[in-house]
Design an enzyme around this catalytic site. Structure first.
Site, PDB file in Angstrom:
ATOM      1  N   ASP A 281       0.824  -1.212   0.000  1.00  0.00           N
ATOM      2  CA  ASP A 281       0.000   0.000   0.000  1.00  0.00           C
ATOM      3  C   ASP A 281       0.861   1.266   0.000  1.00  0.00           C
ATOM      4  O   ASP A 281       1.845   1.357   0.738  1.00  0.00           O
ATOM      5  CB  ASP A 281      -0.879  -0.023   1.254  1.00  0.00           C
ATOM      6  CG  ASP A 281      -1.885   1.098   1.288  1.00  0.00           C
ATOM      7  OD1 ASP A 281      -2.708   1.171   0.369  1.00  0.00           O
ATOM      8  OD2 ASP A 281      -1.840   1.917   2.234  1.00  0.00           O
ATOM      9  N   GLU A 323       1.185  -0.560  -5.216  1.00  0.00           N
ATOM     10  CA  GLU A 323       0.084   0.399  -5.350  1.00  0.00           C
ATOM     11  C   GLU A 323       0.699   1.795  -5.408  1.00  0.00           C
ATOM     12  O   GLU A 323       0.953   2.425  -4.382  1.00  0.00           O
ATOM     13  CB  GLU A 323      -0.897   0.301  -4.174  1.00  0.00           C
ATOM     14  CG  GLU A 323      -2.159   1.113  -4.424  1.00  0.00           C
ATOM     15  CD  GLU A 323      -2.409   2.292  -3.507  1.00  0.00           C
ATOM     16  OE1 GLU A 323      -3.311   3.087  -3.795  1.00  0.00           O
ATOM     17  OE2 GLU A 323      -1.702   2.446  -2.490  1.00  0.00           O
TER      18      GLU A 323
HETATM   19  C1  GLC Z   1      -4.189   3.383  -0.427  1.00  0.00           C
HETATM   20  C2  GLC Z   1      -5.545   2.734  -0.348  1.00  0.00           C
HETATM   21  C3  GLC Z   1      -6.543   3.751   0.084  1.00  0.00           C
HETATM   22  C4  GLC Z   1      -6.149   4.289   1.425  1.00  0.00           C
HETATM   23  C5  GLC Z   1      -4.702   4.799   1.413  1.00  0.00           C
HETATM   24  C6  GLC Z   1      -4.183   4.984   2.804  1.00  0.00           C
HETATM   25  O1  GLC Z   1      -4.134   4.382  -1.372  1.00  0.00           O
HETATM   26  O2  GLC Z   1      -5.888   2.154  -1.564  1.00  0.00           O
HETATM   27  O3  GLC Z   1      -7.838   3.216   0.129  1.00  0.00           O
HETATM   28  O4  GLC Z   1      -6.996   5.331   1.796  1.00  0.00           O
HETATM   29  O5  GLC Z   1      -3.815   3.876   0.808  1.00  0.00           O
HETATM   30  O6  GLC Z   1      -3.888   3.735   3.393  1.00  0.00           O
END
Ligand code: GLC
Length: 629
Positions: A281, A323
């Site tokens: 993440d 991500e």
């Molecule tokens: C990522 C997740 C998102 C979240 C953020 C903070 O971007 O996909 O949903 O709010 O991280 O953890």
């Protein structure tokens, strides 16, 4: 800076220690391959610190113990992955993503859905964050209070491990988030850091006054401006802590190697529960340096590579999925066999929507041509939409080449998708609109954004077209479960206190029972979309050209047509051609003359004669097996 302080210890000493520690031969073989790299990364990350080597030695010991405890079935999987390293590049790969509570009530409900997942052909299931997290302040589970406890409302860690085993038996890899940039403010590390407990003072970035926060905020970007301005929030005692996202999500301080060690422990714990892919993440944010944007710094890559090296020693079958929802140059920089083997493809996702709104496929076509390639041994995860907002992350310099000005174009797209422009078919909701910068993002389910909610005649076709692209460009297609039965926005979020402030909940509806019941009824949108997507899914898994990532852009000489070839064996290829316009368009015979005229429509099974050109109806998408000559 050539070695870690203090003293003369080096890789051979660490390996020697492992030899005398009783580590098994398999682990030693992994360590011989990957410890030198981990050591080098530690030198680069922590070479200036006096505790660098001590921490590295503890990480190695952690890896050794974790391997010893790794269940036999998972070690067998590690060996299988090692002998088929391209397993995730297969045309049979198909991902699904859902919230455990919303889709199935709890972990046991997810197990009950395995027959349906098999019916769809899933081989990858991402369960949205399911760890313990503060009631009301959870960011949908992305504020984690414990990586070792499952949110009790969903089940237990034992149930998660046994679900992972059941999924594996059904041919489905369990994917969970590794939320390692930040923890919730209720995590025990956070509580200890605030209390100044020895060993935890430097786990987060906490400053006594505004001096450092002000200095950092000169160059950082606001991510959740609706929640708080800037990158810091104030503690009750007046100090300031770094919080990129919500005020209750505190960023960890990876300049402290104790944080790396602690997180490596959590990662290996999850690996041993049977998780096969970790969704990394918010990777862009994990390293901070004054005077920079504090996004995608070189150390962010070194850190990911270091975590990866730890995995290769102690749980080598796992993959990392990146991500990074940032500029496309940065997105691709995280993708490599040594770093993240798979990555969301936010550019293709956003440009698919861009093309549908503008009825102009040129930006998407350009991206496929120049930004699709990846290093060997890696793959995109292609999706139509996720649990997050859609941000228009295309490169302004790419758009400029086509005469498109990025800033007004993003404004147009935002207005279009939140239903503010005339003649729009979309029913989206704005997310994190920043009046100061004019920045905004869009939320909404696929069916609502594509026009089904608005009753637009092209709505269903657009849903199918968007999925047909995600299924055919190469990589792992990822379905947001519920979209395959055309679920609409859930405006009820606005009445639920914990969700009202975050419009992403509009597109995280509860499992749409009625749509699923209708999925065999061709008189309903759910039934029609499901049957068309099911056909595409079946064709994809029996089309070897769809494996891997090789793609050759095909210039169809029509601005509304996105087209490319997926080369295959025996001189054949699959031509994918999609018309994003609301009207019929022809691709003439001359344009197609590089292909033998006899072709086969893989979806209908009918022969196609390209000698007379190809006619594509509004929002039509074709998968044709062709023979380039
Ligand atoms: C990522 C997740 C998102 C979240 C953020 C903070 O971007 O996909 O949903 O709010 O991280 O953890």
């Amino acid at each position: 800076m050539t070695q870690l302080n203090p003293g003369p210890r080096d890789v051979s000493h660490l390996l020697g220690d492992l030899n005398s520690s009783g580590a098994d031969r398999e682990f030693l073989a992994h360590a011989e391959l990957h410890l030198p790299r981990l050591h080098e990364l530690f030198v680069r990350l922590y070479g200036e610190r006096t505790d660098g080597l001590e921490r590295l030695a503890s990480v190695v010991d952690l890896a050794r113990r974790s391997w010893t405890e790794r269940p036999r079935a998972l070690k067998a999987l590690d060996r299988e992955r090692d002998s088929t390293p391209d397993w995730f590049e297969s045309e049979r790969m198909l991902g699904g993503v859902c919230y455990v509570d919303r889709y199935a009530g709890g972990l046991s409900g997810i197990r009950d859905r395995i027959p349906y997942f098999r019916e769809l052909g899933l081989t990858y299931l991402h369960l949205m964050p399911l760890f313990e997290s503060p009631e009301g302040n959870s960011d949908g589970g992305y504020a984690v209070s414990s990586y070792r406890r499952v949110n009790p409302a969903l089940g237990t860690m034992e149930e998660l491990a046994s679900l992972a085993a059941d999924l594996r038996r059904a041919g489905i890899s369990l994917v969970v988030d590794f939320i390692f940039n930040h923890t919730s403010n209720e995590h025990e590390w956070a509580k200890k850091a605030v209390a100044g407990e020895p060993g935890f003072e430097d786990f987060y970035l906490i400053y006594p006054d505004r001096e450092m926060p002000d200095a950092f905020e000169q160059t950082t970007r606001e991510i959740f401006p609706d929640d708080h301005p800037g990158s810091f929030v104030q503690l009750d005692d007046g100090r300031w802590v770094w919080a990129t996202f919500y005020h209750f999500q505190w960023d960890l301080n990876y300049a402290n190697p104790a944080v790396f060690e602690a997180m490596a422990g959590e990662m290996l714990f999850l690996a041993n529960q049977g998780v096969e892919i970790l969704r990394m993440d918010a990777v862009a944010f994990i390293w901070k340096r004054l005077g920079t944007t504090c996004e995608s710094l070189p150390e962010a890559h070194l850190l990911l590579q270091a975590f990866n090296a730890v995995l290769r020693m102690a749980a080598p079958g796992l993959l990392f999925k990146s991500e990074a929802i940032v500029h496309p140059d940065e997105v691709v920089s995280y993708v490599s066999p040594d770093e993240c083997q798979i990555s969301y493809n936010p550019l293709q996702m956003a440009l698919t929507w861009e093309a549908l709104a503008t009825r102009d496929g040129r930006l998407l076509q350009q991206a496929l041509e120049r930004r699709h390639a990846l290093p060997d041994g890696t793959a995109w995860v292609n999706y139509v939409r996720s649990h997050d907002d859609i941000g228009w992350t295309f490169a302004d310099e790419d758009a400029a080449e086509l005469g498109i000005d990025g800033y007004p174009h993003r404004r147009f797209l935002n207005d279009f998708y939140v239903g503010r422009s005339d003649g729009t078919f979309a029913r989206g909701v704005p997310f994190q609109e920043n009046p100061r910068t004019g920045d905004a993002r869009v939320t909404g389910t696929t069916a609502s954004l594509a026009g089904i909610e608005a009753g637009d005649a092209g709505g269903e076709d657009r849903v199918v077209l968007a999925h047909a692209l995600a299924l055919s460009t190469g990589g792992i297609p990822l379905l947001y479960l519920g979209d395959e039965v055309a679920q609409l926005n859930d405006y009820g979020y606005a009445d639920r206190a914990a969700e009202a402030g975050d419009s992403r909940w509009v597109h995280r509806p509860f499992r749409p029972e009625q749509n699923y019941a209708d999925r065999t009824d061709a008189a309903t949108p759910a039934g029609r979309v499901f049957s068309r997507l099911s056909r595409l899914l079946a064709v994809r898994r029996s089309t070897p050209e769809f494996a891997g990532n090789e793609l050759v852009a095909f210039d169809a000489r029509a601005g509304s047509v996105v087209a490319f070839l997926r080369p295959g064996d025996g001189g054949f290829a699959v031509l994918v051609a999609a018309n994003v316009a609301d009207s019929t368009v022809g691709v003439d015979a001359l344009t197609l003359s590089g292909l033998a005229p006899e072709a086969l429509d893989l979806v209908t099974g009918a022969p196609v004669w390209l000698g007379a050109g190809l006619t594509l109806g509004a929002h039509d998408v074709r998968w044709l097996r062709v023979r380039p000559r």
